[in-house]
Design a protein around this motif. Sequence first.
Motif, short mmCIF file in Angstrom:
data_model
loop_
_atom_site.label_atom_id
_atom_site.label_comp_id
_atom_site.label_asym_id
_atom_site.label_seq_id
_atom_site.Cartn_x
_atom_site.Cartn_y
_atom_site.Cartn_z
N GLY A 125 0.86 -1.18 0.00
CA GLY A 125 0.00 0.00 0.00
C GLY A 125 0.89 1.23 0.00
N GLN A 126 0.54 2.25 -0.72
CA GLN A 126 1.43 3.39 -0.90
C GLN A 126 1.71 4.16 0.39
OE1 GLN A 126 0.57 5.94 -4.18
NE2 GLN A 126 -0.16 4.26 -5.45
N GLY A 152 5.12 5.96 0.88
CA GLY A 152 5.82 6.19 2.13
C GLY A 152 5.57 7.59 2.66
N ASP A 153 6.24 7.95 3.76
CA ASP A 153 6.01 9.23 4.41
C ASP A 153 6.31 10.43 3.52
OD1 ASP A 153 5.32 7.79 6.62
OD2 ASP A 153 7.17 8.18 7.74
N LEU A 169 6.36 -7.82 6.73
CA LEU A 169 7.13 -6.80 6.06
C LEU A 169 7.37 -5.64 7.02
CD1 LEU A 169 7.10 -5.67 2.48
CD2 LEU A 169 6.76 -3.89 4.19
N THR A 170 8.60 -5.14 7.06
CA THR A 170 8.98 -4.02 7.91
C THR A 170 9.57 -2.92 7.04
OG1 THR A 170 9.55 -5.57 9.68
CG2 THR A 170 10.35 -3.31 9.90
N THR A 171 9.11 -1.70 7.25
CA THR A 171 9.72 -0.55 6.57
C THR A 171 10.97 -0.15 7.34
OG1 THR A 171 7.60 0.23 5.73
CG2 THR A 171 9.39 1.83 5.82
N LYS A 172 12.12 -0.23 6.70
CA LYS A 172 13.39 0.06 7.38
C LYS A 172 13.78 1.53 7.27
CE LYS A 172 15.26 -3.04 8.89
NZ LYS A 172 15.05 -3.73 10.19
N ALA A 173 13.40 2.21 6.19
CA ALA A 173 13.75 3.62 6.01
C ALA A 173 12.80 4.27 5.02
CB ALA A 173 15.19 3.75 5.52
N GLN A 174 12.63 5.57 5.19
CA GLN A 174 11.86 6.38 4.25
C GLN A 174 12.83 7.07 3.30
OE1 GLN A 174 8.50 6.46 4.23
NE2 GLN A 174 8.27 5.23 6.09
N LEU A 175 12.60 6.98 2.00
CA LEU A 175 13.47 7.65 1.05
C LEU A 175 13.10 9.13 0.98
CD1 LEU A 175 13.60 5.01 -1.82
CD2 LEU A 175 14.86 5.10 0.33
#
Length: 194
Positions: A125-126, A152-153, A169-175
């Motif tokens: 999901g976006q 993402g953020d 699933l884990t989000t590790k960083a926001q680009l």
Amino acid sequence: VISSTQAGISLLPAVIYVYDPVTYHPEVKENLEANIGRLIYAEDGNLYGYDFRESAGFGHVVKYDVQTEAITYTYFPDNIERQGRADMTLFSDGKFYSVGIGPTRCSLFNFDPVANKLEHVWYFGQAENGGGPRHISKMEGRKIIGFTDHGGDNGLGTHFQFDINTQTLTTKAQLSLDALRNPLTALTKASNGK
């Protein structure tokens, strides 16, 4: 050495070919329905790849039997994946993993060559974990890392990790504009552990 080509601008089809490194001679074996990514050698002795086409409305796994030179196509049952976005990666569970993008959703999926079965294992999901996944890499402990190219953020994508054991699933960083954004290739682990 066996590989594949991309369809040319002169409307020539993509092909699977065998290349002899001694004579430098490529021999075309089969025409393909569409461009495919890197061919992966599996334990059953066959080669597998995922096609990168979008115009036909769905993607599929290509199996090339090295002995008989026969090609078999396996489609998603719901025909939702329009375009493969990464080469397939073979894991210790005997399944290939990759990511694809469709008209309304994107997913991480696997392919079991024994059962000849494709299945989605995670939908992106976006907002929460980005959209448009691409370029996954295999890590220790049956983990997959990769990037999304939007969402993402910051709206510029995320760096994510998927655990095959726990199916999480884990989000590790926001680009972001200040750091990495819109990466175009998979990660490669170096000898220093990075």
